[in-house]
Design a protein around this motif. Structure first.
Motif, mmCIF file in Angstrom:
data_model
loop_
_atom_site.group_PDB
_atom_site.id
_atom_site.type_symbol
_atom_site.label_atom_id
_atom_site.label_comp_id
_atom_site.label_asym_id
_atom_site.label_seq_id
_atom_site.Cartn_x
_atom_site.Cartn_y
_atom_site.Cartn_z
ATOM 1 N N ASN A 189 0.828 -1.204 0.000
ATOM 2 C CA ASN A 189 0.000 0.000 0.000
ATOM 3 C C ASN A 189 0.870 1.266 0.000
ATOM 4 O O ASN A 189 1.335 1.715 1.050
ATOM 5 N N LYS A 190 1.086 1.833 -1.188
ATOM 6 C CA LYS A 190 1.996 2.996 -1.297
ATOM 7 C C LYS A 190 1.425 4.239 -0.637
ATOM 8 O O LYS A 190 2.161 5.047 -0.068
ATOM 9 N N ALA A 191 0.090 4.399 -0.684
ATOM 10 C CA ALA A 191 -0.523 5.571 -0.061
ATOM 11 C C ALA A 191 -0.266 5.544 1.441
ATOM 12 O O ALA A 191 0.093 6.570 2.052
ATOM 13 N N ILE A 217 10.144 5.980 -14.638
ATOM 14 C CA ILE A 217 8.753 5.645 -14.971
ATOM 15 C C ILE A 217 8.251 4.719 -13.869
ATOM 16 O O ILE A 217 8.694 3.573 -13.765
ATOM 17 N N MET A 218 7.355 5.224 -13.036
ATOM 18 C CA MET A 218 6.892 4.458 -11.876
ATOM 19 C C MET A 218 5.381 4.272 -11.908
ATOM 20 O O MET A 218 4.777 3.981 -10.873
ATOM 21 N N ASN A 219 4.768 4.505 -13.065
ATOM 22 C CA ASN A 219 3.328 4.300 -13.167
ATOM 23 C C ASN A 219 3.000 3.693 -14.526
ATOM 24 O O ASN A 219 3.273 4.294 -15.564
ATOM 25 N N GLY A 220 2.449 2.487 -14.490
ATOM 26 C CA GLY A 220 2.202 1.740 -15.717
ATOM 27 C C GLY A 220 1.060 2.304 -16.550
ATOM 28 O O GLY A 220 1.121 2.307 -17.782
ATOM 29 N N THR A 221 0.018 2.785 -15.866
ATOM 30 C CA THR A 221 -1.149 3.293 -16.590
ATOM 31 C C THR A 221 -0.766 4.474 -17.480
ATOM 32 O O THR A 221 -1.118 4.529 -18.662
ATOM 33 N N THR A 222 -0.038 5.419 -16.902
ATOM 34 C CA THR A 222 0.325 6.613 -17.685
ATOM 35 C C THR A 222 1.335 6.264 -18.764
ATOM 36 O O THR A 222 1.327 6.860 -19.841
ATOM 37 N N ALA A 251 -5.844 9.281 -9.741
ATOM 38 C CA ALA A 251 -4.578 9.060 -9.024
ATOM 39 C C ALA A 251 -3.450 8.739 -9.990
ATOM 40 O O ALA A 251 -2.304 9.139 -9.771
ATOM 41 N N ASP A 252 -3.761 8.048 -11.075
ATOM 42 C CA ASP A 252 -2.730 7.749 -12.064
ATOM 43 C C ASP A 252 -2.448 8.962 -12.949
ATOM 44 O O ASP A 252 -1.315 9.428 -13.023
ATOM 45 N N ILE A 253 -3.479 9.493 -13.605
ATOM 46 C CA ILE A 253 -3.220 10.506 -14.649
ATOM 47 C C ILE A 253 -2.864 11.876 -14.072
ATOM 48 O O ILE A 253 -2.219 12.671 -14.750
ATOM 49 N N ASP A 258 -0.684 11.449 -8.692
ATOM 50 C CA ASP A 258 -0.628 11.171 -7.244
ATOM 51 C C ASP A 258 0.056 9.827 -6.960
ATOM 52 O O ASP A 258 0.830 9.696 -6.015
ATOM 53 N N ASP A 259 -0.256 8.822 -7.780
ATOM 54 C CA ASP A 259 0.300 7.474 -7.572
ATOM 55 C C ASP A 259 1.832 7.494 -7.723
ATOM 56 O O ASP A 259 2.562 6.995 -6.860
ATOM 57 N N ILE A 260 2.318 8.092 -8.787
ATOM 58 C CA ILE A 260 3.775 8.113 -9.010
ATOM 59 C C ILE A 260 4.460 9.001 -7.963
ATOM 60 O O ILE A 260 5.571 8.716 -7.518
ATOM 61 N N ARG A 314 3.601 9.302 -4.840
ATOM 62 C CA ARG A 314 3.743 8.497 -3.614
ATOM 63 C C ARG A 314 4.932 7.547 -3.739
ATOM 64 O O ARG A 314 5.716 7.368 -2.784
ATOM 65 N N LYS A 315 5.083 6.936 -4.920
ATOM 66 C CA LYS A 315 6.197 5.993 -5.122
ATOM 67 C C LYS A 315 7.530 6.734 -5.089
ATOM 68 O O LYS A 315 8.532 6.227 -4.581
ATOM 69 N N LEU A 316 7.538 7.949 -5.642
ATOM 70 C CA LEU A 316 8.761 8.759 -5.596
ATOM 71 C C LEU A 316 9.105 9.119 -4.156
ATOM 72 O O LEU A 316 10.268 9.049 -3.742
ATOM 73 N N GLN A 342 7.357 -5.218 -14.745
ATOM 74 C CA GLN A 342 5.938 -4.977 -14.537
ATOM 75 C C GLN A 342 5.723 -4.244 -13.218
ATOM 76 O O GLN A 342 6.061 -4.770 -12.152
ATOM 77 N N GLY A 343 5.140 -3.056 -13.306
ATOM 78 C CA GLY A 343 4.920 -2.256 -12.105
ATOM 79 C C GLY A 343 3.600 -2.540 -11.431
ATOM 80 O O GLY A 343 3.266 -1.912 -10.423
ATOM 81 N N ALA A 344 2.835 -3.479 -11.962
ATOM 82 C CA ALA A 344 1.526 -3.794 -11.372
ATOM 83 C C ALA A 344 1.140 -5.201 -11.814
ATOM 84 O O ALA A 344 1.914 -5.888 -12.468
ATOM 85 N N GLY A 345 -0.077 -5.611 -11.446
ATOM 86 C CA GLY A 345 -0.577 -6.919 -11.888
ATOM 87 C C GLY A 345 -0.524 -7.951 -10.775
ATOM 88 O O GLY A 345 0.256 -7.849 -9.836
HETATM 89 N N1 HSE Z 1 -2.075 2.231 -10.907
HETATM 90 C C1 HSE Z 1 -0.722 1.789 -10.736
HETATM 91 C C2 HSE Z 1 0.016 1.836 -12.064
HETATM 92 C C3 HSE Z 1 -0.735 0.388 -10.173
HETATM 93 O O1 HSE Z 1 -0.634 2.029 -13.100
HETATM 94 O O2 HSE Z 1 1.225 1.731 -12.096
HETATM 95 C C4 HSE Z 1 0.473 0.001 -9.446
HETATM 96 O O3 HSE Z 1 0.788 0.842 -8.391
#
Ligand code: HSE
Length: 380
Positions: free
Chosen positions: A88-90, A141-146, A179-181, A184-186, A188-190, A283-286
Motif C-alpha cells: 500500500n503505497k498511499a 517511470i513508476m506508473n504503468g497506466t500513464t 490518481a494515475d493521470i 498522485d500514484d507516481i 507516492r512511489k517517488l 511490470q509495475g503492477a498486476g
Molecule cells: N495504478 C498503478 C500503475 C498500479 O498504473 O502503475 C500500481 O501501483
C-alpha cells in the motif's frame, strides 16, 4: 510463517495462490469486507480482531489499500509484535515516519517492496546499493497506466480521452483514473523511494506534480517532429537544503532508455556516486508480479532479516532552488511570465529558456485555473 491477509482482491488472491502448497508460509486467515468466492473453508473472517488476537499469526500482510482502516490495522498488528508486509503505497508515503518508527520500537519487520514498482525488486536493490555507495538521484517511470497511455499516443495519433478509455477497458486504469493521470500514484512511489534513498521523511503532498490529463495528439506530434518522446517521470535528487523531488511529463530524446519503455512497464533508475546509473525494468503492477514481491518480502523476514530498507528517517525539506531546464508549454492564455521566458515555438506550444522547475510547476498549477487545457512538459 503464519499470515493474516488483509484484503482479497487481485493481489490478495495472487498471494494465496503463490503460498498454497508451500511448507514454510501459510495464509491462516483472510480479512474480507464481504463474502468472496475462491477462499478455502475456514479462512475468511470479517473481524480484524480474529487476526490480531490469533497468536499463531506472526505476520500481517496488508493489500486492502486506502489509508483507513489500513493504518489502524497495521499499527495494531505491530503493537502486538506482528511483522507487517504491505503493498500500500498511499499508506507508506503518508505514514512513513510513524510506521518505520513503530516497527523499530517494537522490533518487528516492516516491508513494502511491492508498493513501488509492483513486481520489480527496486526497493531491495536501492537498499543494497546504499550499503556501499552514496545515492545521488532516483526516479523514472513508476506508473504503468500513464506509460501505457503515453506509449500508445506515440505509436498512433489518438486523443487522450480515447486511449484512457482503452486503458480502463484493459484493466490498467481505474474507473476513477485521477490518481494515475494526475500523478498522485507516481508521487507516492517517488516519495517512498526518496525517503529510503536519502534517509529522509518528505511531505508527500508537497512534492510538485503535474500529470498527463491535458496532453493532446497535437502535442505528441510536435514532440515527435523534434525527436522527443514524452513520458511521465518522477525525479528526486540530493539538494543543498534537503531533497529536490518533482513529477512532470518529460521530453526525453528518442535514444534514451525511457523512450523505449513499452505499454504499462516501469523503468526505475538510481544514480550513485561510485556505481553510476542502474536501471530496473519490469511490470509495475498486476496480480503475480505484485503478489510475488509481497511473498518475497515474507521470505526475507522468514530468513531472519527484520530490517527496513534504511534505519534512518529524518524529516527533510523540499529544495528545488538549483533545478532548472527548458519546458514545452501549451496554453491558450499566455501571460507576461510565459512571454518573458519564451525561446521557441513548436506547433501550438512554446519552448522556454531554462526555468526553475519548482517555479514552473507552481506556475502551471496556477495556470490550470485560467486555462484548464494547459499542458507542460520538462525537456531533459
Ligand atoms: N495504478 C498503478 C500503475 C498500479 O498504473 O502503475 C500500481 O501501483
Amino acid at each position: 510463517m503464519n499470515i493474516g491477509l488483509l484484503g482479497f482482491g487481485v493481489v490478495g488472491g495472487g498471494i494465496l495462490e503463490l503460498t498454497q502448497g508451500r511448507g514454510d508460509i501459510t495464509v491462516s486467515r483472510v480479512l474480507l469486507r464481504s463474502p468472496k468466492p475462491g477462499l478455502p473453508e475456514g479462512l475468511a473472517t470479517y473481524d480484524f480482531n480474529d487476526i490480531l488476537c490469533d497468536e499463531r499469526i506472526d505476520t500481517v500482510v496488508e493489500v486492502m489499500g486506502g489509508l483507513h482502516p489500513a493504518y489502524e490495522y497495521v499499527t495494531a498488528a505491530m503493537e502486538r509484535g506482528k511483522n507487517v508486509v504491505t503493498a500500500n503505497k498511499a499508506l507508506i508515503a503518508a505514514y512513513y515516519r510513524e510506521l518505520t518508527g513503530l516497527a523499530k520500537e517494537k522490533g518487528v519487520a516492516l516491508r513494502c517492496t511491492a508498493a513501488v514498482g509492483g513486481g520489480i525488486p527496486w526497493l531491495v536493490n536501492l537498499a543494497r546499493i546504499k550499503r556501499l555507495d552514496t545515492v545521488c538521484a532516483v526516479g523514472g517511470i513508476m506508473n504503468g497506466t500513464t506509460n501505457f497511455i503515453m506509449d500508445a499516443m506515440h505509436r498512433a495519433p489518438v486523443d487522450f480521452p480515447a486511449i484512457l478509455k482503452e486503458a480502463q477497458a484493459l484493466g490498467y486504469a481505474e474507473a476513477d483514473p485521477s490518481a494515475d493521470i494526475d500523478g498522485d500514484d507516481i508521487r507516492r512511489k517517488l516519495c517512498i523511494s526518496a525517503n529510503i534513498a536519502f534517509d529522509a521523511v518528505l511531505d508527500e503532498t508537497a512534492i510538485p506534480t503535474f500529470g498527463i490529463r491535458t496532453v493532446t495528439a497535437a502535442d505528441i506530434a510536435a514532440f515527435k517532429s523534434h525527436g522527443f518522446v514524452c513520458r511521465l517521470l518522477a525525479a528526486a535528487e540530493a539538494a543543498e537544503n534537503g531533497v529536490c523531488a518533482y513529477v512532470e511529463p518529460t521530453l526525453v530524446a528518442a535514444s534514451e532508455l525511457e523512450a523505449a519503455v513499452p505499454a504499462n512497464y516501469n523503468l526505475i533508475s538510481c544514480t550513485a556516486e561510485g556505481v553510476g546509473r542502474q536501471s530496473f525494468f519490469g511490470q509495475g503492477a498486476g496480480r503475480f508480479p505484485t503478489a510475488g514481491n509481497v511473498v518475497q518480502d515474507c521470505l526475507t523476514i522468514l530468513a531472519g532479516n527484520k530490517s527496513f530498507y534504511t534505519d534512518k528517517a529524518v524529516p527533510a525539506a523540499l529544495d528545488g532552488s538549483a533545478e532548472a531546464h527548458p519546458y514545452y508549454v501549451r496554453t491558450a492564455a499566455p501571460d507576461d511570465f510565459l512571454r518573458s521566458v519564451t525561446a521557441d515555438t513548436w506547433g501550438s506550444g512554446i519552448v522556454t529558456a531554462a526555468c526553475n522547475s519548482y517555479e514552473m510547476l507552481a506556475w502551471a498549477k496556477r495556470q490550470l485555473a485560467a486555462d484548464p487545457a494547459c499542458f507542460i512538459a520538462g525537456i531533459r
